[in-house]
Each structure stands twice: as structure tokens, then as C-alpha cells.
Design an enzyme around this catalytic site. Structure first.
Site, PDB file in Angstrom:
ATOM      1  N   MET A  97       0.635  -2.491   8.841  1.00 17.23           N
ATOM      2  CA  MET A  97      -0.213  -2.955   7.518  1.00 17.23           C
ATOM      3  C   MET A  97      -1.059  -4.272   7.449  1.00 17.23           C
ATOM      4  O   MET A  97      -0.996  -5.429   7.837  1.00 17.23           O
ATOM      5  CB  MET A  97       1.027  -3.607   6.079  1.00 17.23           C
ATOM      6  CG  MET A  97       0.267  -3.366   4.789  1.00 17.23           C
ATOM      7  SD  MET A  97      -0.634  -1.989   4.828  1.00 17.23           S
ATOM      8  CE  MET A  97      -2.326  -2.327   3.331  1.00 17.23           C
ATOM      9  N   GLU A  98      -2.647  -4.098   7.300  1.00 14.55           N
ATOM     10  CA  GLU A  98      -3.621  -5.002   7.699  1.00 14.55           C
ATOM     11  C   GLU A  98      -3.721  -5.722   6.056  1.00 14.55           C
ATOM     12  O   GLU A  98      -4.707  -5.617   5.592  1.00 14.55           O
ATOM     13  CB  GLU A  98      -4.887  -3.914   7.646  1.00 14.55           C
ATOM     14  CG  GLU A  98      -5.001  -2.938   6.473  1.00 14.55           C
ATOM     15  CD  GLU A  98      -4.423  -1.742   6.343  1.00 14.55           C
ATOM     16  OE1 GLU A  98      -3.513  -1.207   6.725  1.00 14.55           O
ATOM     17  OE2 GLU A  98      -5.403  -0.429   5.027  1.00 14.55           O
TER      18      GLU A  98
ATOM     19  N   HIS B 107      -9.170  -2.827   9.890  1.00 17.75           N
ATOM     20  CA  HIS B 107      -9.442  -2.912   8.440  1.00 17.75           C
ATOM     21  C   HIS B 107      -9.973  -3.967   7.607  1.00 17.75           C
ATOM     22  O   HIS B 107      -9.859  -3.721   6.983  1.00 17.75           O
ATOM     23  CB  HIS B 107      -7.702  -2.639   8.502  1.00 17.75           C
ATOM     24  CG  HIS B 107      -7.349  -0.921   8.467  1.00 17.75           C
ATOM     25  ND1 HIS B 107      -7.960   0.198   7.541  1.00 17.75           N
ATOM     26  CD2 HIS B 107      -6.395  -0.625   8.751  1.00 17.75           C
ATOM     27  CE1 HIS B 107      -7.178   1.149   7.853  1.00 17.75           C
ATOM     28  NE2 HIS B 107      -6.378   0.658   8.645  1.00 17.75           N
TER      29      HIS B 107
ATOM     30  N   GLU C 194      -5.791  -1.909  13.062  1.00 15.01           N
ATOM     31  CA  GLU C 194      -5.613  -3.177  11.942  1.00 15.01           C
ATOM     32  C   GLU C 194      -6.068  -4.392  11.335  1.00 15.01           C
ATOM     33  O   GLU C 194      -6.324  -4.669  10.770  1.00 15.01           O
ATOM     34  CB  GLU C 194      -3.562  -3.888  12.078  1.00 15.01           C
ATOM     35  CG  GLU C 194      -2.526  -3.389  11.841  1.00 15.01           C
ATOM     36  CD  GLU C 194      -2.755  -1.755  10.987  1.00 15.01           C
ATOM     37  OE1 GLU C 194      -2.526  -2.307   9.656  1.00 15.01           O
ATOM     38  OE2 GLU C 194      -2.065  -0.626  11.029  1.00 15.01           O
TER      39      GLU C 194
ATOM     40  N   GLU D 252       1.028  -1.086  -0.390  1.00 14.00           N
ATOM     41  CA  GLU D 252      -0.293   0.114  -0.107  1.00 14.00           C
ATOM     42  C   GLU D 252       0.860   1.618   0.416  1.00 14.00           C
ATOM     43  O   GLU D 252       1.935   1.108   0.849  1.00 14.00           O
ATOM     44  CB  GLU D 252      -1.207  -0.308   1.408  1.00 14.00           C
ATOM     45  CG  GLU D 252      -1.307   0.923   1.125  1.00 14.00           C
ATOM     46  CD  GLU D 252      -2.678   1.210   2.018  1.00 14.00           C
ATOM     47  OE1 GLU D 252      -2.237   1.030   3.519  1.00 14.00           O
ATOM     48  OE2 GLU D 252      -4.387   1.943   2.553  1.00 14.00           O
TER      49      GLU D 252
END
Ligand SMILES: [Zn+2]
Length: 878
Positions: A283-284, A321, A318, A148
Site C-alpha cells: 500500500m502506497e 503511486h 508503490e 484504502e
């Protein structure tokens, strides 16, 4: 995603079926070809700098085309063919399209369904945390991915935009003793030649490219149980299992609370939480969340009181998400807030349900006050900003999207009512599950449950920047009326344009011995709120009930005095902190006199709650700021010692057995404040001894106080201390301790030592991803050293740029102009502008960073002019 870096992407709207062009796209793909499935096959060996890959991309070519454009960066294409659903395969030539696009060209037009097969080689980076990269821990190498917003294109050619959401099937070829993980469980594992194995993962549900993930290395696995049918694991670098206990406890509990709130079971088949040896990142990725080691792991012997709370916040963020972002994905990056603002709101809401004694409502208030500082700038962006360039993408992952977005959601939750709001959230997620959505989709779901159109009010906060200031006056009569008016809150000297909002205003007041609550909507510049529960003038009124509204309050007449009467005992801690925060902000805008603000310090410095003491300390810090004439700063320090010194000295640096968490947290805030800003000599002397002892023996300072103790010792420290810290940080293996020591190395007030610390940014001994923030920006906090980082950047720019990660989502160069963030003289401002104005055009998101920094300097100059006489008068009398 959570990162200290600020990044993002965005765009112009593109018709879905335009004619494909030989010209490469400018920002977005043209939609003439759409993917329906990817099968990717990668050979990943940690400690190698390249990988082999092949991708079979099932396509629907909707308009006959002799060229198909995809995203690809840094991939060397070895072969490409298109196999139509029927008929012979066609070889493809590749055509480069700028630095983000790759065209596959054919001798005759192709159309309809088919598979594009591409064989290629890609790079495994050692200096960046974007794309496919590798990190080392205890001499072993691990490969990770981070995509991302726009780095999936470094791993495979793809349609790298969030609306292309399709199933993925991943196969990895890895060394046989390594663990290989991806978004889904393993489907099969087979041995191969040369000590390798093939790991094939189950097909994924529909995912945008930015949420695909994989990792390879000699990991250990910690079982974290199950929630419903979902198996949970924490994946740690070899030998670190013992440090994962907090994570293994928190993750299942928080996930259960999230499922209960959202009313939809966890959307994926498994959830792995993977530790990366980096700082400050998470980060998810669907089913495979990555976290920084210092966030997720803690040695039980050295864990701080804050760590458990921060861990819970990051995990809740997270994991939320997995619904907000993964199950329902933003259609385009202009609605990044639909992912990030929701996750930020959840990172306090869910841990707050789990541990009510953590007082996370106060954390929310502080986050709102913090977001308002950036939002007051004329150069602030809107929460939902049109995307016209890579700079806009890079800028969309900022405080405004996360913290202002989270605060605005909280305001509407309170105004609509928590139960209705929750029903709206559930309806929105169910309706768009496995697909994409926009702000309009969310507002439509919310309007339905609220029974009114909430979009105009919501949009007034999403689509314009700035902080509303609500001024209140009370008209008492037989039916008391609150007169309210709004304007844009502007710092002295601001050039921002005025504007208005549709503001949900909820008030609390005491009348006839009862506390009443009521909500209304201020749609015009001025309005009146009839206090329906009161027959005579209320004893006090709080115009931001629970302090959940995204606006500052300017109290007229005696209303401030009344709301804080009896030490504000009728208010919650969060409300007291919110009222003091408004006073602090408005005093630096000249809306509240510094006298009025400082007069609150003696009373609230003695509050039993540490959050309130901290709010009082923030006001007192006015006396140590730029606006205080230099000959009076010693008096400012004396004021701080007199108000806070007794409590700080009684607490001391070392905790005592049996103390409560709150006492320990008070010590952590108050003792370093009095030592540093109050320049309290007894505390400084004690600290110097403790720091030396700790560096020699690793004993004597508790985990909670280690970071502030080393930092303050460095502020007043000499060359000996510097040398000991420098040696220690290079040898240290523990991430958390390295962070603490780097923070101290960036805090020397002695200019010669500050310069010596900056030289470490160019040394091979420390990873620049760890040292960049503390070493480059630490010295700007002190008058004696604030010019030094800019001098350093001017001298060593080329060397620095070679070492720094430079991806769109992670461009460290964009932060460089912030070396001038504490300048307060016109000549320094002009020098910063002259140096960076042309250069920032090459840094992703750099132009905005420079604009914000320059505006901050202008405002500092204006604030000093307006506040200096008043602060001088206060200190001269003191
Ligand atoms: Zn996030």
C-alpha cells in the site's frame, strides 16, 4: 495498492453545497461541511485490542447546520464539542447513521470556521488487515494501519473520501522502546509516565484520509541511502535486517529512474518502506509504503530468481503511486484506474529500464493476454465504472482496473509516441499536484501534446468492457492495402452484446528488404490501411506492432503462416509470445481451429527462449482441458510428453552449476508442466524422493524449484507426505516457506487428502489470511477434487465467515462463489447459484463474483460442446 483480493467503492454525483440533512447520507457525504486540517492523537500499544484517540478537525461549515455527518466505523465516542472561531463551544450529541456514518448534532445550528473536537476509543483487529490492526512475528506484536479504500473511518471520525485532501498532524503515544512511524518525519519525542512516550510528527502536505498511515512496534531499521534530499529506509520486524538487502539496493535505483521519467522530485520529505508479516499485499501511503514480508524480504540463501524481479515490480508500483495517487489523487473512486493502471504500467516500465535483460516486455504481453480472459466475460466491468454502492467500490480494485488499464495506457503510449506521452504525463502531474484529478483532466493534457483530441479513442476503452478482435486480410496490388475489421471478441456461447471501439492500430511489415512501422486509428467497423512503405506484397505483416495494442488479431488467409515463417525469427520474443497468445485465445473461441493451433506446438516447443516455450505449452494444455473427452486425456498427456518431455528430462529438477538465469527459468516452467500435465513418471519419481528429502533435511531442492517440486509431489503424493507437510507448515516461521508449503497442501489430487487439507482452514494453527487461497481454491484445479471445496463451504459456512476478514476493502467472503470456478455441468452451476444467490448480497462485491463464476461455467459448457469433436479427432489420429 496491490492485493490478491478484489475490492473497492463508488458513487452518485452529489452537489457540493446541498443542505445538510438529519437523514444520514446514502453513499457520499453532502459537502456542506468541509475539513481544512486534522490533528489526531492516538495511544497505540501493540498486543492491546483497543486504542484511545482524539481528533481536532478544522471545519468550514458552508451552510448553517444543526447536524454534521462524518464517516466512522466501530468507534466509541466519549466526548464531542464544536469550538467556533469566535464564541462559546457547543457540545455535540452523536447520532448513528447506518454502519458507515456518524452525525454530530447541536442544539442550535453552527456555521463558518471552527474545530470539531472528538475523544473516542477504537479497535485494533487481530483477524483483519484493514483499519488499525496488529500482527505477530516471532512472539512480538506490531500495529499497522491500512485505510484504502474506506477504512480510515475505523481509526478516526473523518471525511473519508479522496477529494477531501488536507494537511494532517499526527501524534502517537506508544511504549518507549517501540519505534513509531507515520507519513512525515518525527518533529519531537517526549517521555511520558508508565513507560510510554509521545511522538509528534511534522504536519503533512495535503493528503486524503486513505493515504494517512502509522505503524508501531519493535522494528529494526535498514538504511537505504538517499535519492536527492530524500532519506530512504527499510523498516523490518526485529532481527530481519539481513533479509532486506535486495530491497535496500532496488528501492533507491528505481526511485531515481521514476524521478527521471516523471520530471518532478519525490514529493515527500522521507520514504520508509515498512514490512508487514502478511502475504501478498502492498500500500502506497505517502512517505510510508507498506509491503508484505514475502514481497520485500528474502533470505539470501533461499531467494528465488523470480523474487528480485517481483520485488522490483512491486516497489516500482508503490513508489510510482507517490505521484500517481498521492501527489495527484483521483477525485472519486470511479477513476481508480488513474492510480492503479498507471502504477501497473510503471511496475514493468521502470524495472525494464533498470534491468533490460529481464525481458519485461514479454511480461507485459502475458499480462495483457491474462486481462483479456476476464474482459471477455459479459459480466466484465468497465475500467471506469460509475459507483453506486459499496459493492462497486469493492469491485473497482480488480484485474480490469490494474491489468487492462495498464495495457490500455501502454497502447496509447505507443500510438502517441513515448516522448510525447511522457510530456503529457508530466504536464498532467504538474498541473494537478497536491490536488485531485479526473480522467478528463488526463485526456486534456494528453490531447494537448498529441496535437489531436485523444479522448474519444481513450474513452472507448475506458467506458466499455470487452476485448476488440481485429481481423486482417491483405489486398496486394501496386499499392498493398491491409483490410481491417473489428468486432467484440466473444467466447463460444457468450451472451455479451456486440460493440466497437476507436482502436489505435500500429503495424509492422517487411517490404523491399526493410521493416516498416506505421500507426492509424480504426474508428469504424471496417477500414483500410495503405501500406505506404510497400510497392508489392510484403513478406509478412504483424498487425500489432510490438504487441502493445489491446486487441486480438484474427489472421486471414496465409498471414499467420507468413508472420511465423522461419520460426518467427524476424519478431521479438514479446511479439512471438503475443502472436501465439492470440492463436491460443482464438482457438478456444472457435475462430482458429484447434488443429491450426496445435500444429504450432512442435516447432515452438523447441524455441530457445523460455517465454516462447511457455506460450507453446499453453496451447498444448488444450489437450488436458475440460473439452477433451475423458477417455482421450491419457493421449493428451502423451502428446505433451512427446513435445516437451526430452527437454524437461534433460533439465531435471535440480539445477547445475554455472547455468544461466534463462535455463533456470525454463526448468521452472517446463519440468513441473511435463511432470504434472504430461504425467511423466520418471520426473514424478525423482520429485517424490526430492520432496521427502527436503522435508526431512531442508536440502536437495534449489530455491527456484522448491515451490513447483513440492506442489507436483503433493499432486501425486500419499498420506505420509501430507502429514509431513502439515507438521512442517505449522512449525515453519519463514513466510515464504509457509506460502510454498500451503500451496503444496492445496494440491493433493487424492480426495481424502484434499478434504484433510481443507480442515486446516478451521484450525487455530494457521492464520486463515495465509491459508484461504491455497487451501480453498487449490483443489478446484483437478477433476478428482474440484467438487470438494464447495462441499466444504456448504458444510462449514458459518464457522468460515466468523474467521474471515469482512471489511469493504477486504471481504474474503466475496471470493467464496469461486469454489465453483472450474465447474462445467449445468447441475453444478445450478447448485452453486441456489446456494449463493441470496447469501452474496451480504458479501462486499459478492454479487459480481457470483455472476462471473456462473458465466464462466456456462461458457465452459458451451466450449466443451464446440471443441470436443475437434480435439477428439486430433487425439484419435495422434
Ligand atoms: Zn496500486
Amino acid at each position: 495498492m496491490k492485493s490478491s483480493l478484489v475490492l473497492a467503492i463508488f458513487c452518485l454525483s452529489i452537489p457540493a453545497f446541498s443542505t445538510p440533512s438529519l437523514e444520514p447520507p446514502k453513499l457520499r457525504l453532502d459537502g456542506s461541511a468541509q475539513p481544512s486540517h486534522y490533528a489526531v492523537d492516538l495511544t497505540l500499544v501493540p498486543d492491546r485490542d483497543t486504542f484511545r484517540g482524539s481528533a481536532d478537525i478544522s471545519l468550514d461549515v458552508r451552510t448553517p447546520a444543526d447536524i454534521i455527518w462524518l464517516n466512522a466505523v466501530g468507534l466509541e465516542i466519549q466526548a464531542a464539542i464544536f469550538q467556533p472561531a469566535s464564541g462559546a463551544a457547543l457540545p455535540a450529541r452523536t447520532v448513528t447513521g447506518g454502519d458507515q456514518f456518524l452525525g454530530f448534532a447541536f442544539d442550535r445550528p453552527i456555521s463558518g470556521a471552527g474545530v470539531l473536537h472528538v475523544a473516542y476509543q477504537g479497535k485494533i483487529s487481530r483477524i483483519s488487515n484493514a483499519g488499525v490492526f496488529q500482527l505477530e512475528e516471532d512472539g512480538r506484536w506490531y500495529v499497522y494501519s491500512q485505510f484504502e479504500p474506506t477504512d480510515a473511518r475505523r481509526a478516526f471520525p473523518c471525511f473519508d473520501e479522496p477529494s477531501f485532501k488536507v494537511p494532517w498532524q499526527v501524534t502517537l503515544h506508544v511504549p518507549k522502546d517501540d519505534l513509531a512511524l507515520s507519513n512525515t518525519p518525527v518533529e519531537s519525542e517526549t517521555s511520558e509516565a508508565n513507560g510510554m512516550k509521545a511522538v509528534r510528527f511534522k504536519p503533512s502536505p495535503p493528503l486524503p484520509s486513505y493515504l494517512v498511515a502509522f505503524t508501531v512496534g519493535p522494528f529494526d531499521i535498514v538504511d537505504a541511502g538517499r535519492v536527492g534530499p530524500t532519506p530512504l529506509r527499510v523498516i523490518v520486524p526485529k532481527g530481519k535486517s539481513a533479509d532486506a538487502q535486495d530491497a535496500a539496493t532496488a528501492i533507491p535505483q528505481l526511485l531515481k529512474l521514476l524521478e527521471d521519467y516523471i520530471g518532478i522530485p519525490f514529493p515527500y520529505e522521507k520514504l520508509d518502506s515498512v514490512v508487514m508479516p502478511v502475504s501478498d499485499f502492498a500500500m502506497e501511503n505517502a512517505g510510508l509504503i507498506t509491503y508484505a514480508e514475502s514481497s520485500l524480504l528474502a533470505d539470501p540463501a533461499t531467494e528465488t530468481i523470480n523474487h528480485k524481479r517481483e520485488l522490483a515490480g512491486i516497489c516500482a508500483h508503490e513508489m510510482s503511486h507517490q505521484w500517481f495517487g498521492d501527489l495527484v489523487t483521483t477525485a472519486w473512486w470511479n477513476d481508480t484506474w488513474l492510480n492503479e493502471a498507471f502504477a501497473t504500467w510503471m511496475e514493468r516500465k521502470i524495472p525494464g529500464e533498470w534491468k533490460p535483460d529481464w525481458d519485461l516486455a514479454v511480461t507485459e504481453v502475458n499480462a495483457r493476454v491474462g486481462a483479456m480472459r476476464s474482459d471477455e466475460l459479459a459480466s466484465a466491468r468497465e475500467i471506469r465504472q460509475p459507483i453506486q454502492s459499496n459493492d462497486d467500490i469493492a469491485n473497482a480494485f480488480d484485474d480490469i482496473t490494474y491489468e487492462k488499464g495498464g495495457a490500455v495506457i501502454e497502447m496509447f503510449e505507443h500510438w502517441i509516441g513515448p516522448e510525447k506521452f511522457r510530456a503529457g504525463v508530466q504536464a498532467y502531474l504538474k498541473q494537478h499536484a497536491w490536488g485531485n484529478a479526473t480522467a478528463g483532466d488526463f485526456e486534456a493534457a494528453m490531447s494537448k501534446v498529441a496535437g489531436r483530441d485523444v479522448a474519444p479513442a481513450f474513452d472507448s476503452f475506458l467506458d466499455q468492457p470487452g476485448v476488440p478482435e481485429v481481423s486482417i486480410a491483405l489486398k496486394c496490388g501496386r499499392h498493398p492495402v491491409l483490410e481491417v475489421s473489428q468486432k467484440r471478441s466473444l467466447p463460444v456461447g457468450s451472451q455479451a452484446k456486440p460493440q466497437t471501439w476507436q482502436i489505435p492500430i500500429c503495424v509492422a511489415y517487411e517490404a523491399n528488404g526493410t521493416v516498416h512501422h506505421q500507426c492509424s486509428l480504426l474508428t469504424e467497423t471496417k477500414g483500410e490501411i495503405e501500406l505506404t512503405g510497400a510497392e508489392k506484397c510484403p513478406a509478412w505483416i504483424l498487425p500489432n506492432d510490438e504487441e502493445t495494442g489491446y486487441y486480438q488479431v484474427a489472421y486471414q488467409d496465409e498471414l499467420l503462416k507468413k508472420v511465423l515463417a522461419d520460426h518467427g525469427g524476424h519478431l521479438t520474443v514479446a511479439e512471438r509470445v503475443g502472436v501465439l497468445g492470440d492463436v491460443d485465445s482464438l482457438s478456444s473461441e472457435g475462430e482458429v481451429s484447434a488443429q491450426t493451433a496445435l500444429a504450432l506446438v512442435p516447432e515452438f516447443s523447441q524455441d530457445p527462449d523460455w517465454h516462447v516455450v511457455q506460450a507453446a505449452a499453453d496451447i498444448a494444455a488444450l489437450l488436458k482441458g475440460e473439452s477433451v473427452p475423458s477417455n482421450l486425456r491419457a493421449k493428451g498427456a502423451r502428446f505433451i510428453r512427446q513435445q516437451f518431455g526430452d527437454r524437461a528430462t534433460a533439465l531435471g529438477w535440480v539445477s547445475k552449476p554455472g547455468e544461466s538465469d534463462d535455463t533456470r527459468l525454463l526448468r521452472q516452467k517446463l519440468v513441473p508442466f511435463v511432470a504434472s500435465s504430461g504425467e511423466e513418471s520418471e520426473l514424478i519419481e525423482q520429485d517424490e524422493k526430492l520432496a521427502r528429502e527436503w522435508l526431512a533435511t531442508r536440502r536437495g531442492i534449489g530455491p527456484d524449484m522448491l515451490a513447483p517440486a513440492l506442489r507436483v509431489a503433493a499432486e501425486f503424493g500419499n498420506r505420509d507426505l501430507f502429514n509431513s507437510l502439515r507438521t512442517a507448515v505449522i512449525e515453519e516461521r519463514d513466510h515464504h516457506l509457509r506460502e510454498v508449503m500451503l500451496d503444496a497442501l492445496g494440491s493433493f489430487r487424492n480426495p481424502e487428502l484434499a478434504r484433510a487439507a481443507l480442515d486446516l482452514l478451521l484450525s487455530k494453527d494457521i492464520d486463515v489470511r495465509e491459508s484461504f487461497y491455497p487451501l480453498l481454491f487449490g483443489p478446484i484445479s483437478f477433476l478428482d477434487t474440484r467438487d470438494i471445496p464447495f462441499e466444504f463451504v456448504k458444510q462449514h459456512l458459518n464457522e468460515l465467515l466468523k474467521r474471515l476478514p469482512r471489511e469493504v476493502g477486504e471481504d474474503y467472503a466475496a471470493m467464496l462463489p469461486q469454489v465453483g470456478a472450474t465447474f462445467c455441468e449445468t447441475k453444478d452451476r445450478n447448485a452453486l447459484d441456489a446456494f449463493f444467490a441470496d447469501r452474496v448480497k451480504d458479501y462486499n462485491g459478492g454479487p459480481r463474483t457470483l455472476a462471473q463464476t456462473l458465466e464462466g461455467i456456462d461458457l465452459c459448457i458451451a466450449a466443451r460442446k464446440s471443441m470436443a469433436p475437434e480435439l477428439a479427432a486430433f487425439l484419435n489420429k495422434y
